[in-house]
Design a protein around this motif. Structure first.
Motif, short mmCIF file in Angstrom:
data_model
loop_
_atom_site.label_atom_id
_atom_site.label_comp_id
_atom_site.label_asym_id
_atom_site.label_seq_id
_atom_site.Cartn_x
_atom_site.Cartn_y
_atom_site.Cartn_z
N HIS A 20 38.77 23.10 -10.93
CA HIS A 20 38.51 22.78 -12.34
C HIS A 20 37.99 24.00 -13.09
O HIS A 20 38.27 24.17 -14.28
N LEU A 21 37.20 24.85 -12.42
CA LEU A 21 36.70 26.05 -13.07
C LEU A 21 37.82 27.08 -13.29
O LEU A 21 37.83 27.77 -14.31
N ARG A 22 38.74 27.17 -12.33
CA ARG A 22 39.88 28.09 -12.47
C ARG A 22 40.80 27.66 -13.60
O ARG A 22 41.32 28.49 -14.34
N ILE A 47 33.34 18.62 -18.67
CA ILE A 47 32.29 19.60 -18.39
C ILE A 47 31.22 18.99 -17.49
O ILE A 47 30.79 19.61 -16.51
N PHE A 48 30.80 17.78 -17.81
CA PHE A 48 29.79 17.11 -16.99
C PHE A 48 30.26 16.95 -15.54
O PHE A 48 29.50 17.17 -14.60
N LEU A 49 31.51 16.55 -15.37
CA LEU A 49 32.03 16.33 -14.03
C LEU A 49 32.04 17.61 -13.20
O LEU A 49 31.67 17.61 -12.03
N VAL A 50 32.44 18.71 -13.81
CA VAL A 50 32.48 19.98 -13.08
C VAL A 50 31.06 20.40 -12.70
O VAL A 50 30.81 20.82 -11.57
N VAL A 51 30.12 20.27 -13.64
CA VAL A 51 28.73 20.62 -13.34
C VAL A 51 28.20 19.72 -12.23
O VAL A 51 27.54 20.19 -11.28
N ALA A 52 28.48 18.43 -12.30
CA ALA A 52 28.02 17.49 -11.26
C ALA A 52 28.62 17.84 -9.91
O ALA A 52 27.93 17.81 -8.88
N GLU A 53 29.90 18.18 -9.88
CA GLU A 53 30.54 18.55 -8.61
C GLU A 53 29.89 19.79 -8.00
O GLU A 53 29.64 19.84 -6.80
N VAL A 54 29.60 20.77 -8.84
CA VAL A 54 28.98 22.00 -8.35
C VAL A 54 27.58 21.73 -7.84
O VAL A 54 27.22 22.11 -6.71
N VAL A 55 26.77 21.08 -8.64
CA VAL A 55 25.36 20.85 -8.27
C VAL A 55 25.26 19.94 -7.05
O VAL A 55 24.57 20.28 -6.07
N VAL A 56 25.93 18.82 -7.08
CA VAL A 56 25.86 17.87 -5.96
C VAL A 56 26.49 18.48 -4.70
O VAL A 56 25.96 18.36 -3.61
N CYS A 113 46.27 12.90 -11.64
CA CYS A 113 44.97 12.39 -11.21
C CYS A 113 43.83 13.20 -11.83
O CYS A 113 42.79 12.65 -12.14
N GLY A 114 44.01 14.51 -11.98
CA GLY A 114 42.96 15.35 -12.55
C GLY A 114 41.86 15.69 -11.56
O GLY A 114 40.83 16.22 -11.92
N CYS A 115 42.09 15.39 -10.29
CA CYS A 115 41.04 15.56 -9.28
C CYS A 115 40.87 17.00 -8.83
O CYS A 115 39.88 17.33 -8.16
#
Length: 187
Positions: A20-22, A47-56, A113-115
């Motif tokens: 997602h960041l790429r 944006i929230f999902l990417v931040v959550a994926e990184v942090v978690v 899917c966007g996953c």
């Protein structure tokens, strides 16, 4: 194996976050195509999902590693619950979005899917994958404790199990989409 149950879904979250960041566009486009979120929320949710994926993801990998070394069981359980919460939310959203796209656009219409784990169209298997990841994380959180490694063989086994589970989680929807079908046999 408790460490692998926590680390495998965490690695997948980090893998998705890196994708997602790429290339952030496909996630936002998928959220729009799903037709579930109100207009104007697609970008902030992405944006929230990417931040959550990184942090978690990072928290879970770090605490799983410490847990395997014999420390931080409370932090590892908290991280496991965070992974479970995020992946359960993904499972619920994927199921909702898949059903919405099927009823609105018909079974022949494919939305991404966007996953971040491939370009497969959204299916119920995306929800299944997320639910299985949540189950793994919940199992890790409920387990009485990670065993202290007795040597390099234990570490190698946990690493192999983690990578194997992450790979299986990663390819599940794609594998199901391309599974061979034979007459009269359901796979």
């Amino acid at each position: 194996m408790t460490t692998a149950l926590l680390a495998a879904p965490a690695l997948l979250l980090l893998w998705a976050a890196a994708a997602h960041l790429r290339a952030p566009g496909p996630l936002r486009a998928a959220l729009v195509a799903h037709g579930v979120l109100p207009a104007g929320l697609h970008r902030p949710v992405a944006i929230f999902l990417v931040v959550a994926e990184v942090v978690v993801g990072f928290a879970a990998v770090a605490t799983a590693t410490a847990w395997f070394a014999g420390s931080r069981p409370v932090a590892a359980r908290a991280a496991a619950l965070a992974v479970a919460g995020l992946t359960l939310a993904y499972a619920g959203y994927a199921l909702l979005a898949w059903r919405a796209t099927q009823s609105i656009r018909g079974a022949r219409w494919h939305v991404p899917c966007g996953c971040g784990l491939g370009n497969e169209p959204l299916t119920g298997w995306h929800a299944t994958r997320a639910a299985l990841m949540a189950l793994a994380a919940l199992t890790a959180a409920a387990w009485p404790g990670a065993p202290t490694p007795s040597g390099p063989a234990d570490q190698a086994m946990v690493l192999a199990a983690t990578l194997a589970m992450a790979l299986l989680f990663g390819v599940l929807p794609s594998a199901r989409a391309h599974a061979p079908r034979t007459a009269g046999v359901q796979i």
